[in-house]
Design an enzyme around this catalytic site. Structure first.
Site, PDB file in Angstrom:
ATOM      1  N   GLY A 187      77.830  22.549  47.912  1.00 31.04           N
ATOM      2  CA  GLY A 187      78.860  23.379  47.305  1.00 31.04           C
ATOM      3  C   GLY A 187      80.097  23.582  48.159  1.00 31.04           C
ATOM      4  N   TYR A 201      74.197  40.994  40.729  1.00 34.37           N
ATOM      5  CA  TYR A 201      74.960  40.082  41.590  1.00 34.37           C
ATOM      6  C   TYR A 201      76.316  40.700  41.968  1.00 34.37           C
ATOM      7  CZ  TYR A 201      77.457  35.778  42.921  1.00 34.37           C
ATOM      8  OH  TYR A 201      78.192  34.823  43.584  1.00 34.37           O
ATOM      9  N   SER A 249      82.649  37.368  45.329  1.00 32.61           N
ATOM     10  CA  SER A 249      82.642  36.737  44.008  1.00 32.61           C
ATOM     11  C   SER A 249      83.541  37.543  43.079  1.00 32.61           C
ATOM     12  CB  SER A 249      81.245  36.707  43.413  1.00 32.61           C
ATOM     13  OG  SER A 249      81.317  36.312  42.051  1.00 32.61           O
ATOM     14  N   THR A 289      77.412  29.563  57.218  1.00 31.51           N
ATOM     15  CA  THR A 289      76.045  29.682  56.708  1.00 31.51           C
ATOM     16  C   THR A 289      75.983  29.203  55.254  1.00 31.51           C
ATOM     17  OG1 THR A 289      76.339  31.970  55.958  1.00 31.51           O
ATOM     18  CG2 THR A 289      75.547  31.643  58.221  1.00 31.51           C
TER      19      THR A 289
HETATM   20  N1  NAP Z   1      79.681  28.632  42.337  1.00 31.65           N
HETATM   21  C1  NAP Z   1      80.339  29.691  41.934  1.00 31.65           C
HETATM   22  O1  NAP Z   1      80.882  29.720  40.831  1.00 31.65           O
HETATM   23  C2  NAP Z   1      80.471  30.893  42.833  1.00 31.65           C
HETATM   24  C3  NAP Z   1      81.420  31.857  42.483  1.00 31.65           C
HETATM   25  C4  NAP Z   1      81.603  32.966  43.316  1.00 31.65           C
HETATM   26  C5  NAP Z   1      80.879  33.075  44.476  1.00 31.65           C
HETATM   27  N2  NAP Z   1      79.948  32.137  44.802  1.00 31.65           N
HETATM   28  C6  NAP Z   1      79.252  32.302  46.069  1.00 31.65           C
HETATM   29  O2  NAP Z   1      79.579  31.201  46.895  1.00 31.65           O
HETATM   30  C7  NAP Z   1      78.541  30.953  47.853  1.00 31.65           C
HETATM   31  C8  NAP Z   1      78.166  29.485  47.820  1.00 31.65           C
HETATM   32  O3  NAP Z   1      77.872  29.145  46.510  1.00 31.65           O
HETATM   33  P1  NAP Z   1      77.911  27.663  45.916  1.00 31.65           P
HETATM   34  O4  NAP Z   1      78.171  27.852  44.467  1.00 31.65           O
HETATM   35  O5  NAP Z   1      78.782  26.770  46.719  1.00 31.65           O
HETATM   36  O6  NAP Z   1      76.348  27.343  46.049  1.00 31.65           O
HETATM   37  P2  NAP Z   1      75.446  26.082  46.319  1.00 31.65           P
HETATM   38  O7  NAP Z   1      76.163  24.805  46.101  1.00 31.65           O
HETATM   39  O8  NAP Z   1      74.191  26.310  45.561  1.00 31.65           O
HETATM   40  O9  NAP Z   1      75.141  26.255  47.856  1.00 31.65           O
HETATM   41  C9  NAP Z   1      74.408  27.313  48.325  1.00 31.65           C
HETATM   42  C10 NAP Z   1      74.104  27.007  49.774  1.00 31.65           C
HETATM   43  O10 NAP Z   1      73.535  28.157  50.369  1.00 31.65           O
HETATM   44  C11 NAP Z   1      72.293  27.820  50.960  1.00 31.65           C
HETATM   45  N3  NAP Z   1      71.465  29.004  50.887  1.00 31.65           N
HETATM   46  C12 NAP Z   1      70.995  29.641  49.782  1.00 31.65           C
HETATM   47  N4  NAP Z   1      70.255  30.692  50.157  1.00 31.65           N
HETATM   48  C13 NAP Z   1      70.256  30.706  51.518  1.00 31.65           C
HETATM   49  C14 NAP Z   1      69.661  31.535  52.491  1.00 31.65           C
HETATM   50  N5  NAP Z   1      68.884  32.546  52.148  1.00 31.65           N
HETATM   51  N6  NAP Z   1      69.897  31.268  53.787  1.00 31.65           N
HETATM   52  C15 NAP Z   1      70.674  30.227  54.171  1.00 31.65           C
HETATM   53  N7  NAP Z   1      71.251  29.400  53.289  1.00 31.65           N
HETATM   54  C16 NAP Z   1      71.029  29.644  51.980  1.00 31.65           C
HETATM   55  C17 NAP Z   1      71.797  26.622  50.156  1.00 31.65           C
HETATM   56  O11 NAP Z   1      70.881  25.811  50.873  1.00 31.65           O
HETATM   57  P3  NAP Z   1      69.280  26.095  50.824  1.00 31.65           P
HETATM   58  O12 NAP Z   1      68.924  26.276  49.387  1.00 31.65           O
HETATM   59  O13 NAP Z   1      68.672  24.897  51.462  1.00 31.65           O
HETATM   60  O14 NAP Z   1      69.063  27.319  51.648  1.00 31.65           O
HETATM   61  C18 NAP Z   1      73.111  25.885  49.947  1.00 31.65           C
HETATM   62  O15 NAP Z   1      73.466  25.192  51.119  1.00 31.65           O
HETATM   63  C19 NAP Z   1      77.441  31.951  47.494  1.00 31.65           C
HETATM   64  O16 NAP Z   1      77.559  33.084  48.310  1.00 31.65           O
HETATM   65  C20 NAP Z   1      77.752  32.316  46.042  1.00 31.65           C
HETATM   66  O17 NAP Z   1      77.238  33.578  45.687  1.00 31.65           O
HETATM   67  C21 NAP Z   1      79.733  31.041  43.999  1.00 31.65           C
END
Ligand code: NAP
Length: 244
Positions: A17, A150, A137, A12
């Protein structure tokens, strides 16, 4: 031979990312992958980038009807699931004293509630011996100022995993949490300015953020039999940030 030959995986929030990087890797390793996201154009682009053995299902992981539609599609097209990576999540800064009900709702609605129902609704299709993991996270492991909402919304995931390991033991389904540190993704670009990024980089031992592909390879480990004896754990992939 691929590590996921003949397997069906659902990821999902995989139109950008780390989860998109994971979807590409899973397909390279022989899986058929179902990916989701809310934006239709981003989903179509991701499907095109992956190119083969992928089905895009548009939907919001916090919306239970959308989750039903996702798993109905999986059932119709493939019949069962071997690996689920519940990665859809949101995160932004909220300073204590200025947190609104809406801030709290948005984070917990998707990260805590949406993730739980994603797993629950996937279960009827799960093959015995499968692998479930959720994106946590390292914000929930360190005291980063302004990230309490968060951090709290992600801190529930290891607790879910521990309980579900007991509940799913007869089906030999493993449940883990993949816990990244700072990763250079579109989400991070959106929520952090240059000063904040520099601050975060300064606490990473190598002084450089993770790349989505570095999280994808940890995801492949959790999805595949390479992690067959890893269960109920939080796999922290943050370059050592949490331990120093
Ligand atoms: N980047 C970091 O530093 C980091 C660190 C720790 C954890 N995380 C976690 O890693 C995960 C992915 O993050 P990322 O940084 O790779 O983010 P990203 O590049 O912004 O990707 C987020 C993805 O999730 C989708 N999304 C967002 N809300 C959604 C929803 N309600 N239902 C279905 N899809 C949804 C977005 O597409 P749409 O907007 O089209 O829905 C996008 O495909 C998240 O859970 C985030 O909290 C990130």
């Amino acid at each position: 031979m691929g590590k996921l030959d003949g397997k069906v995986a659902v990821i999902t929030g995989a139109t950008s990312g780390m989860a998109l990087a994971g979807a590409k890797l899973f397909v390279d390793e022989g899986a058929h992958v179902f990916i989701t996201g809310r934006r239709k154009d981003a989903l179509e682009e991701a499907v095109e980038q992956i190119g083969r053995n992928v089905t895009g299902v548009q939907g919001d992981s916090a919306d239970l009807d959308d989750l039903d539609r996702l798993f109905d599609t999986v059932k119709q097209e493939k019949g069962s699931i071997d690996a689920l990576w519940a990665s859809a999540g949101v995160g932004k800064q909220n300073k204590l004293g200025e947190i609104t009900e809406e801030d709290f709702h948005d984070a917990f609605w998707l990260n805590a509630r949406g993730t739980l129902f994603t797993v629950q609704k996937a279960l009827p299709l799960f093959n015995d011996g499968g692998s479930i993991f959720m994106t946590g996270s390292n914000a929930s492991l360190r005291g980063y100022p302004n990230w309490s909402v968060y951090a709290g919304s992600k801190a529930v995931l290891p607790a879910y995993a521990r309980v579900w390991v007991s509940e799913l033991r007869d089906r030999k389904i493993r449940v883990n949490v993949l816990t990244p540190g700072q990763v250079a993704s579109p989400m991070l670009e959106e929520v952090m300015d240059e000063e904040m990024k520099a601050q975060f980089e300064s606490v990473i031992p190598r002084r450089e953020m993770g790349r989505p592909e570095e999280i994808a390879s940890a995801a492949l480990f959790l999805a595949s039999d390479d992690s067959s004896y890893v269960n109920g754990m939080e796999l922290v992939v943050d370059g050592g940030t949490t331990v120093i």
